[in-house]
Structure formats: structure tokens, C-alpha cells
Scaffold this motif. Structure first.
Motif, PDB file in Angstrom:
ATOM      1  N   MET A 112     -33.378 -12.910  24.409  1.00  0.00           N
ATOM      2  CA  MET A 112     -32.363 -12.252  23.591  1.00  0.00           C
ATOM      3  C   MET A 112     -32.529 -12.617  22.118  1.00  0.00           C
ATOM      4  N   PHE A 113     -32.938 -13.843  21.840  1.00  0.00           N
ATOM      5  CA  PHE A 113     -33.222 -14.224  20.455  1.00  0.00           C
ATOM      6  C   PHE A 113     -34.352 -13.373  19.887  1.00  0.00           C
ATOM      7  N   LEU A 114     -35.422 -13.181  20.653  1.00  0.00           N
ATOM      8  CA  LEU A 114     -36.551 -12.385  20.185  1.00  0.00           C
ATOM      9  C   LEU A 114     -36.166 -10.921  19.990  1.00  0.00           C
ATOM     10  N   VAL A 115     -35.290 -10.410  20.836  1.00  0.00           N
ATOM     11  CA  VAL A 115     -34.789  -9.048  20.634  1.00  0.00           C
ATOM     12  C   VAL A 115     -34.010  -8.975  19.326  1.00  0.00           C
ATOM     13  N   GLY A 116     -33.213 -10.002  19.049  1.00  0.00           N
ATOM     14  CA  GLY A 116     -32.479 -10.033  17.795  1.00  0.00           C
ATOM     15  C   GLY A 116     -33.393 -10.111  16.588  1.00  0.00           C
ATOM     16  N   ALA A 141     -27.547 -16.182  21.200  1.00  0.00           N
ATOM     17  CA  ALA A 141     -28.997 -16.134  21.013  1.00  0.00           C
ATOM     18  C   ALA A 141     -29.402 -14.871  20.261  1.00  0.00           C
ATOM     19  N   PHE A 142     -28.852 -13.742  20.656  1.00  0.00           N
ATOM     20  CA  PHE A 142     -29.152 -12.472  19.993  1.00  0.00           C
ATOM     21  C   PHE A 142     -28.695 -12.494  18.536  1.00  0.00           C
ATOM     22  N   LEU A 143     -27.514 -13.045  18.294  1.00  0.00           N
ATOM     23  CA  LEU A 143     -26.965 -13.071  16.940  1.00  0.00           C
ATOM     24  C   LEU A 143     -27.821 -13.923  16.018  1.00  0.00           C
ATOM     25  N   PHE A 144     -28.296 -15.068  16.493  1.00  0.00           N
ATOM     26  CA  PHE A 144     -29.113 -15.919  15.633  1.00  0.00           C
ATOM     27  C   PHE A 144     -30.416 -15.219  15.268  1.00  0.00           C
ATOM     28  N   GLY A 145     -30.978 -14.473  16.203  1.00  0.00           N
ATOM     29  CA  GLY A 145     -32.177 -13.702  15.876  1.00  0.00           C
ATOM     30  C   GLY A 145     -31.896 -12.634  14.835  1.00  0.00           C
ATOM     31  N   MET A 146     -30.712 -12.028  14.899  1.00  0.00           N
ATOM     32  CA  MET A 146     -30.354 -10.978  13.944  1.00  0.00           C
ATOM     33  C   MET A 146     -30.217 -11.501  12.520  1.00  0.00           C
ATOM     34  N   ILE A 147     -29.657 -12.707  12.368  1.00  0.00           N
ATOM     35  CA  ILE A 147     -29.334 -13.180  11.022  1.00  0.00           C
ATOM     36  C   ILE A 147     -30.497 -13.877  10.337  1.00  0.00           C
ATOM     37  N   ARG A 178     -34.350   1.090  30.912  1.00  0.00           N
ATOM     38  CA  ARG A 178     -33.376  -0.005  30.993  1.00  0.00           C
ATOM     39  C   ARG A 178     -34.031  -1.379  31.112  1.00  0.00           C
ATOM     40  N   GLY A 179     -34.957  -1.553  32.029  1.00  0.00           N
ATOM     41  CA  GLY A 179     -35.758  -2.763  32.062  1.00  0.00           C
ATOM     42  C   GLY A 179     -34.978  -4.056  32.180  1.00  0.00           C
ATOM     43  N   LEU A 180     -35.521  -5.104  31.546  1.00  0.00           N
ATOM     44  CA  LEU A 180     -34.941  -6.440  31.624  1.00  0.00           C
ATOM     45  C   LEU A 180     -33.544  -6.483  31.007  1.00  0.00           C
ATOM     46  N   THR A 181     -33.307  -5.685  29.986  1.00  0.00           N
ATOM     47  CA  THR A 181     -31.993  -5.687  29.344  1.00  0.00           C
ATOM     48  C   THR A 181     -30.901  -5.373  30.354  1.00  0.00           C
ATOM     49  N   GLU A 182     -31.148  -4.384  31.201  1.00  0.00           N
ATOM     50  CA  GLU A 182     -30.169  -4.029  32.236  1.00  0.00           C
ATOM     51  C   GLU A 182     -29.988  -5.176  33.219  1.00  0.00           C
ATOM     52  N   LEU A 183     -31.083  -5.825  33.598  1.00  0.00           N
ATOM     53  CA  LEU A 183     -30.975  -6.943  34.544  1.00  0.00           C
ATOM     54  C   LEU A 183     -30.141  -8.079  33.969  1.00  0.00           C
ATOM     55  N   ILE A 184     -30.279  -8.326  32.678  1.00  0.00           N
ATOM     56  CA  ILE A 184     -29.474  -9.370  32.042  1.00  0.00           C
ATOM     57  C   ILE A 184     -27.995  -9.012  32.113  1.00  0.00           C
ATOM     58  N   VAL A 185     -27.674  -7.767  31.793  1.00  0.00           N
ATOM     59  CA  VAL A 185     -26.279  -7.320  31.856  1.00  0.00           C
ATOM     60  C   VAL A 185     -25.752  -7.430  33.287  1.00  0.00           C
ATOM     61  N   ASP A 219     -42.113  -5.039  20.296  1.00  0.00           N
ATOM     62  CA  ASP A 219     -41.728  -6.248  21.009  1.00  0.00           C
ATOM     63  C   ASP A 219     -42.904  -7.202  21.127  1.00  0.00           C
ATOM     64  N   LYS A 220     -42.691  -8.467  20.765  1.00  0.00           N
ATOM     65  CA  LYS A 220     -43.754  -9.455  20.816  1.00  0.00           C
ATOM     66  C   LYS A 220     -43.384 -10.632  21.693  1.00  0.00           C
ATOM     67  N   THR A 221     -42.560 -10.371  22.680  1.00  0.00           N
ATOM     68  CA  THR A 221     -42.149 -11.475  23.522  1.00  0.00           C
ATOM     69  C   THR A 221     -43.313 -12.094  24.283  1.00  0.00           C
ATOM     70  N   ASN A 222     -44.402 -11.343  24.412  1.00  0.00           N
ATOM     71  CA  ASN A 222     -45.591 -11.889  25.045  1.00  0.00           C
ATOM     72  C   ASN A 222     -46.731 -10.925  24.786  1.00  0.00           C
ATOM     73  N   GLU A 223     -47.726 -11.352  24.050  1.00  0.00           N
ATOM     74  CA  GLU A 223     -48.799 -10.456  23.665  1.00  0.00           C
ATOM     75  C   GLU A 223     -49.479  -9.837  24.870  1.00  0.00           C
ATOM     76  N   GLY A 224     -49.553 -10.554  25.978  1.00  0.00           N
ATOM     77  CA  GLY A 224     -50.199  -9.995  27.148  1.00  0.00           C
ATOM     78  C   GLY A 224     -49.254  -9.196  28.017  1.00  0.00           C
ATOM     79  N   ASN A 225     -47.969  -9.305  27.741  1.00  0.00           N
ATOM     80  CA  ASN A 225     -46.988  -8.637  28.597  1.00  0.00           C
ATOM     81  C   ASN A 225     -45.779  -8.325  27.755  1.00  0.00           C
ATOM     82  N   ARG A 226     -45.865  -7.322  26.921  1.00  0.00           N
ATOM     83  CA  ARG A 226     -44.832  -7.070  25.932  1.00  0.00           C
ATOM     84  C   ARG A 226     -43.910  -5.940  26.337  1.00  0.00           C
ATOM     85  N   ASP A 227     -43.663  -5.772  27.606  1.00  0.00           N
ATOM     86  CA  ASP A 227     -42.868  -4.639  28.054  1.00  0.00           C
ATOM     87  C   ASP A 227     -41.715  -5.036  28.919  1.00  0.00           C
ATOM     88  N   THR A 228     -41.223  -6.272  28.770  1.00  0.00           N
ATOM     89  CA  THR A 228     -40.065  -6.689  29.549  1.00  0.00           C
ATOM     90  C   THR A 228     -38.795  -6.143  28.977  1.00  0.00           C
TER      91      THR A 228
END
Length: 441
Positions: free
Chosen positions: A79-83, A258-264, A353-360, A432-441
Motif C-alpha cells: 500500500m505504501f508503494l501504491v501511494g 501506509a498508503f498515506l505516507f507514500g502519498m505525501i 481488481r487484483g490484489l487491491t480487491e483482496l486487501i479490501v 507499478d514497481k512493486t517487483n521488477e520481475g512481477n509488477r502486476d499484483t
């Protein structure tokens, strides 16, 4: 921890990583986001198959709290990386179209989700009917920014007018959905006797935007050539963890902090630092922590007892999720003068929806908004809506090789209803750069 616990934990983590990578690679071979394979890996290790014999053997009850803790850290980092990827400038560049399409793609499925919750109340409803209805509305309104970005990257569309608009819409969608979820969590009384703490959420938000953000901006201004050092990296990680801890203490949820800290985090002058943070945290999260989250999520999915009634409920959930999101985004895009095919393509992208939906969904399960049976059905919906996006997009606008690309003479193929042209930003659209080899979560 005992020796047996330590051994079981380390062996279990090795199995999780290997299975997630294998099924993720298989998913990519069939032109699907790797998250599809990773989610299926979590479900395969859960109670759906062999009545949980595999999960009971590999992940005994003694280590499951440890896995849940690792999963929580993984979600916070994600969530931080999304932010960090959230870019207000990109939204401004897209004009009013992104805001209008986002509203349409949130409000319509939100309303239909509430109606669906009323219908499902007797069989699947929780004790708090209001929270259940609102949560179902939110679950139907989610768009996964990282999955959408990955699809656009694979199709070389991140800089196309359609790609820029889609990313901007997904970014607005994220903020709307997270804000609605935060409000539902706040009013649900999930904090129990400490519910008074929620009153501190407003000063906390104000402090983050008007105190912490300016302070960080000043620090960056004093060091215009800021580079990643162990101290800087540690400072970012500490800030992420403290912000997540604060919102959890306030009675919201750690994902919001976590998301908010990434945003700011300041954007100007920190490009290299943010890229390094994304790479370092992204590899750890995408390789180890998120697969653990998929396992923990999969352990709560049990489809072994799915009957005709459950299949009927699943059909309704898919109809509302897909139809509501697509119709809301499509009509809003057409209202703003976007051509038919582009409108359909944009509406398709908003359905990922992906991982975002699973988190919700996991937030809903933890707080008691969802029961295990409905949670299992909603996870299936998240997988189906994510898997269908790529093939449906190819059907609408063609394969990646023939997908719509920006041309040197045309940067505004459609315009908003206000007459302002929507142009592709000269900046590289965020990926998205959450993982260069797997950036589609």
C-alpha cells in the motif's frame, strides 16, 4: 519459537515462494497477470482442495500467526508503494474526464452493491447490516491500479492518451474507494471501547499533509541531489511503519497509514530515491511478503461446499461487479465525448481488481463485515474480473502489436465535455514497481 516452529516456518515460506513464482510464471505464459497464478497458489494450499490436508501439513496452527504477521507487513509495504505511485499531477493533466469517469465507475457499482447486499442479507449478512451493505458497495467499486498499470505496460500503452486517462481514473478511483472504506471502518465501531480515538483521525491527516509533508519537502530542498543511503532508506521504512501503526491505533486500519505516507512523500527532487525505495521494497514484497499474504488469504477460501445456491449468489456478484463497473465508466466516458471503442476499453480496464480487491476483502473478513462463505465467493469475483481484462481488451482494440498508440500528429483523440483536450502527459506515466520481475499484483 521452538525448533519445530522455526523449521516449519522456514520450510513453509520456501514452499510459498516456489509455488507463487511457478504459478505466476505460468499465468504470464498464458498472457495473464502473475497475480492470478499467485492467488490460485494460495487457494490451492487452502481448504478448498483435499479438505485442507495440504495446508494443515505444511502450515500447522502454531505458525499461522507468524504468517499472518508477515502478510500484514507485506500489505503495508504494498500500500505504501501504491501511494508512492499516486500522482496528482497526472490527474490534473487529464482534465475533468478522469474525475467524471472515476465517479461513474464508483457510484454506480457502489449503489448496485448495496442493493445486492440487501438481497444477500438473509444468507450472508453480518450482524451490522449497515456496515455490511456499505462494505459490499465498496467491494464492487474497487479498481486495482497496479494491475491496470501492468496491462498497459505489456501493451505499450502507458503513454497513449487512453493509457494516461486510464491511469488517472484508477488513481482517482483508489482515493475514492479508500476514503469510503476508511469512513465505513470508522463508523462501524470496530475499535470497540477505544472508538474515541477515531476523532484524532482528522488532526492526524492535517498533520501529515500540512506538517510532515512540508518538512520532508524542506529536507529535500536542502539536498537537491538526494541519493539513497542506508539512513535515507531506514527513514522511509520507519515513516511507513509509524504511519501504518498510527492509523491502526486510531481505529482505521494500517493500510490507510501506509498508503498515506507514500502519498505525501515529495515528488520533486526525489525521483531517484523513490525509484530505489520502490525497487528495494518491491523485490522483498513481491517475492516473499505478498505470496505469504496470498496464502493467508487462500486459507480462508473454502469452495469445497459450493452448492447451487452458492453458484447463484456468485453469478449475481459477478453480474453486479462487472456490469456496474463497466456501465458506470462507459457511460461517463461516452458522456464526455470519448469514442465508442475507447470508452469500452477504458471501462474494461476499470474492471480490473487484483490484489487491491483482496486487501479490501481481507479487511472486511477481519472486521466481521464478511463471513467465510461470502468472502470465498468475492475472492472468485476478484480473480475472474482480473483475468478477463486482458482478453476483453484485446477483443475491443486488438492485440498489443496493433493496440492504439500515440502518434506524432495526434495527442488529443478525444476531449472532455468542457471542450478541453485530453493530452498524453510528456512524463512517463507511472508504472507499478512493486517487483521488477512481477509488477502486476
Amino acid at each position: 519459537m521452538t525448533t519445530d516452529q522455526t523449521s516449519s516456518l522456514l520450510f513453509g515460506l520456501a514452499v510459498i515462494v516456489l509455488l507463487a513464482r511457478a504459478l505466476g510464471a505460468l499465468a504470464r505464459r498464458i498472457h495473464q497477470p502473475a497475480v492470478i497464478g499467485e492467488v490460485l497458489a494460495g487457494i490451492a494450499l487452502g481448504p478448498t482442495f483435499l479438505h485442507g490436508a495440504v495446508s494443515d501439513t505444511l502450515f500447522p496452527d502454531s505458525i499461522r500467526p507468524l504468517l499472518s504477521a508477515l502478510a500484514a507487513v507485506g500489505v503495508a509495504v504494498f500500500m505504501f508503494l501504491v501511494g508512492v505511485e499516486w500522482d496528482a499531477a497526472m490527474i490534473r493533466d487529464s482534465g475533468s474526464l478522469a474525475a467524471i469517469v472515476s465517479l461513474g465507475s464508483v457510484l454506480l457499482p457502489f449503489g448496485l452493491g448495496i442493493l445486492l447486499a440487501v438481497y444477500l442479507m438473509d444468507d450472508y449478512g453480518s450482524g451490522d447490516h449497515t456496515s455490511f451493505m456499505l462494505f459490499m458497495g465498496i467491494a464492487m467499486s474497487i479498481t486495482a491500479f497496479p494491475v491496470l498499470a501492468r496491462i498497459l505496460t505489456d501493451r505499450r500503452m502507458t503513454r497513449s492518451p487512453l493509457g494516461v486517462i486510464a491511469l488517472a481514473c484508477a488513481a482517482v478511483d483508489d482515493v475514492l474507494a479508500w476514503s469510503l472504506l476508511a469512513a465505513v471502518v470508522a463508523v462501524s465501531g470496530s475499535a470497540g471501547s477505544d472508538q474515541w480515538r477515531i476523532l484524532l483521525a482528522v488532526p492526524y491527516l492535517l498533520g501529515m499533509f500540512f506538517v510532515v509533508h512540508p518538512l520532508l519537502a524542506r529536507l529535500v530542498a536542502r539536498r537537491p541531489s538526494a541519493r539513497m543511503t542506508p539512513t535515507v532508506f531506514a527513514g522511509v521504512v520507519v515513516g511507513l511503519l509509524l504511519s501504518a501503526s498510527a492509523t491502526e491505533w486510531l481505529g482505521l486500519h494500517y493500510i490507510f497509514g501506509a498508503f498515506l505516507f507514500g502519498m505525501i512523500l515529495p515528488r520533486s527532487g526525489t525521483e531517484q530515491v523513490r525509484a530505489d525505495v520502490q525497487e528495494r521494497l518491491g523485490h522483498l514484497s513481491g517475492t516473499l511478503l505478498l505470496p505469504v499474504f496470498f496464502l493467508v488469504a487462500g486459507l480462508s477460501v473454502d469452495l469445497s461446499g459450493l452448492d447451487v445456491g452458492g453458484l447463484g449468489a456468485l453469478g449475481l456478484i459477478l453480474l453486479v461487479a462487472i456490469g456496474g463497473k463497466f456501465t458506470g465508466a462507459f457511460l461517463a466516458a461516452r458522456f464526455n465525448g470519448m469514442p465508442l471503442r475507447q470508452s469500452a476499453a477504458l471501462a474494461t480496464l476499470m474492471n480490473t481488481r487484483g490484489l487491491t480487491e483482496l486487501i479490501v476483502l481481507n479487511v472486511g473478513l477481519q472486521l466481521g463485515f464478511l463471513g467465510p462463505d461470502l468472502y470465498s465467493l468475492m475472492v472468485v469475483m476478484a480473480v475472474v474480473t482480473t483475468a478477463m481484462a486482458g482478453p476483453l481488451l484485446s477483443w475491443i482494440i486488438g492485440r498489443p502489436a496493433t493496440a492504439l498508440q500515440p502518434t506524432s500528429r495526434s495527442t488529443a483523440p478525444f476531449s472532455t465535455n468542457a471542450g478541453r483536450p485530453v493530452t498524453a502527459s510528456r512524463r512517463a506515466a507511472p508504472v507499478d514497481k512493486t517487483n521488477e520481475g512481477n509488477r502486476d499484483t
